[in-house]
Write a protein that holds these residues in place. Structure first.
Motif, PDB file in Angstrom:
ATOM      1  N   ASP A  28       0.849  -1.188   0.000  1.00  0.00           N
ATOM      2  CA  ASP A  28       0.000   0.000   0.000  1.00  0.00           C
ATOM      3  C   ASP A  28       0.890   1.246   0.000  1.00  0.00           C
ATOM      4  OD1 ASP A  28      -2.288   1.589   0.082  1.00  0.00           O
ATOM      5  OD2 ASP A  28      -3.232   0.406   1.663  1.00  0.00           O
ATOM      6  N   GLY A  43      -0.885   7.816  -0.131  1.00  0.00           N
ATOM      7  CA  GLY A  43      -1.778   8.665  -0.905  1.00  0.00           C
ATOM      8  C   GLY A  43      -1.428  10.136  -0.790  1.00  0.00           C
ATOM      9  N   MET A 103      -0.806   0.973   6.989  1.00  0.00           N
ATOM     10  CA  MET A 103      -1.694   0.593   5.907  1.00  0.00           C
ATOM     11  C   MET A 103      -1.418  -0.820   5.415  1.00  0.00           C
ATOM     12  SD  MET A 103      -3.737   3.095   5.676  1.00  0.00           S
ATOM     13  CE  MET A 103      -4.598   2.842   4.141  1.00  0.00           C
ATOM     14  N   SER A 137      -5.392   7.291   6.464  1.00  0.00           N
ATOM     15  CA  SER A 137      -4.691   7.658   5.220  1.00  0.00           C
ATOM     16  C   SER A 137      -5.556   7.498   3.978  1.00  0.00           C
ATOM     17  CB  SER A 137      -3.416   6.805   5.075  1.00  0.00           C
ATOM     18  OG  SER A 137      -2.520   7.074   6.110  1.00  0.00           O
ATOM     19  N   ASN A 138      -6.833   7.826   4.115  1.00  0.00           N
ATOM     20  CA  ASN A 138      -7.748   7.724   2.980  1.00  0.00           C
ATOM     21  C   ASN A 138      -8.617   8.970   2.878  1.00  0.00           C
ATOM     22  OD1 ASN A 138      -7.697   4.629   4.230  1.00  0.00           O
ATOM     23  ND2 ASN A 138      -7.352   4.774   2.027  1.00  0.00           N
ATOM     24  N   THR A 190     -10.448   1.115   5.330  1.00  0.00           N
ATOM     25  CA  THR A 190      -9.615   2.029   4.553  1.00  0.00           C
ATOM     26  C   THR A 190     -10.475   2.705   3.481  1.00  0.00           C
ATOM     27  OG1 THR A 190      -8.946   0.152   3.157  1.00  0.00           O
ATOM     28  CG2 THR A 190      -7.515   0.711   5.004  1.00  0.00           C
ATOM     29  N   GLY A 191      -9.934   2.900   2.275  1.00  0.00           N
ATOM     30  CA  GLY A 191     -10.691   3.542   1.211  1.00  0.00           C
ATOM     31  C   GLY A 191     -11.986   2.798   0.908  1.00  0.00           C
ATOM     32  N   THR A 248     -16.287   7.266   1.998  1.00  0.00           N
ATOM     33  CA  THR A 248     -14.945   7.802   1.793  1.00  0.00           C
ATOM     34  C   THR A 248     -14.040   7.619   2.999  1.00  0.00           C
ATOM     35  OG1 THR A 248     -15.895   9.500   0.338  1.00  0.00           O
ATOM     36  CG2 THR A 248     -13.643   9.860   1.105  1.00  0.00           C
TER      37      THR A 248
END
Length: 341
Positions: free
Chosen positions: A59, A62, A84, A185-186, A245-246, A293
């Motif tokens: 990963d 971003g 991640m 982290s998304n 996550t995302g 999101t």
């Protein structure tokens, strides 16, 4: 002409490796063979496994990196990078063994990237995995001055009989949410758009928040490895796990389920952190879009039997992680029931 005139300083690269050598060594486990600087890293499998299964994950961080570079604060995104990857590997029931990183930059800034590596080292220590090696690529003309990108790769191990694949999940299992440390982290492309279009700087401290936006948004992703693996050793039978996550809860929760199952959650069972409420209000973002999101305060979910749920929640709370019963597994078609429409 020479390579340095083209923008790549080989000597600086060697000096950087020597600078971080002791940091990297501080993460080594007993199974690490050799030292930093070879063409590859070597790791001996731990003893005691009858049918060991290796589990891998990769990963990045971003566009959260954009904020770190704006603030010139680079000591937390390395933790994000490790988190991640190791949290993903953990969902299979695996113990992370070793980690490798890839750092690409336009021009090698030793001070800047040493901070990044220090964060990676801290993340590896939190996950008890070795930083086995990595790659630093100097790419002039590809990245602007001061810019860099990160990618990570992790390998873990689990006994085949303990590998989680959805088949262990049962109707009636309880979904236990483990609190996130923040945005993780998304979703940072949306966050950056909100800040830019609404005219907020990272140094701003909105009335609804207790820190500056920069401090809140650069809070590193929580690593759940130690607490979750200890829970299994504590005697709690974990049936499934999801790293949020995302895609948020709607996309990630179904990934740990078996066939013919869904999860019904109670939106009132946990408190959504103020940063998400602020982003939704300032950005005019619908609740449906927010849940699609962001993690909305739920960084990781563990599925256990209803008989062991209270014990598991109490144990997580004793370890400093706020844990809540947010719902249960029901018959269904692989969806999350109860989210905003």
């Amino acid at each position: 002409m020479d390579y340095r005139e083209a923008g790549v300083d080989v000597e600086a690269g060697r000096a950087f490796v020597n600078r971080i050598r002791s940091l990297v060594r501080s993460t080594y486990r007993a199974e690490v063979l050799g030292d930093l600087g070879g063409f590859s890293g070597c790791f001996q499998l731990p003893t005691g496994y009858r049918e060991p299964v290796l589990v891998s994950g990769t990963d990045g961080v971003g566009t959260k990196l954009k904020l770190a570079q704006q603030l010139n604060q680079h000591d937390t995104v390395g933790i994000d990078l490790v988190a991640m990857c190791v949290n993903d590997v953990l969902t299979s029931g695996a113990e992370p063994l070793f980690f490798l990183d890839y750092v690409a930059t336009g021009k090698l800034n030793q001070e800047q990237l040493a901070e990044v590596v220090a964060g990676i080292v801290e993340g590896c220590k939190q996950a008890n995995c070795a930083l086995l090696g990595g790659e630093t690529a100097e790419m002039p003309g590809f990245y602007q001055p001061g810019e860099y990108d990160l990618a990570g790769f992790c390998v873990g191990i689990v006994e085949r009989s303990e590998l989680l694949n959805g088949s262990q999940v049962k109707i009636g299992d309880v979904a236990i949410a483990l609190s996130s440390s923040g945005v993780h982290s998304n979703g940072f492309s949306l966050i950056r758009k909100i800040l830019s279009e609404r005219g907020f700087s990272l140094s701003a401290r909105p009335e609804a928040l207790d820190k500056t936006l920069g401090e809140i948004l650069l809070t590193p992703t929580r690593i759940y490895v130690s607490e979750v693996l200890s829970l299994r050793r504590f005697g709690i039978d974990i049936h499934g796990m999801a790293h949020i996550t995302g895609g948020g809860l709607p996309e990630n929760l179904p990934r740990c389920l078996g066939k013919g199952q869904s999860i019904k959650i109670n939106l009132n069972s946990w408190e959504v952190p103020p940063i998400f409420q602020w982003l939704a209000e300032v950005g005019g973002v619908s609740q449906r879009e927010m849940f699609n999101t962001f993690n909305m305060g739920v960084g990781f979910v563990v599925l256990v039997s209803c008989e062991q749920a209270e014990q598991a929640i109490s144990w997580f709370n004793s370890q400093g992680i706020n844990a809540k019963n947010i719902g249960e597994v029901v018959e269904g078609v692989g969806e999350v029931i109860g989210l905003p429409e």
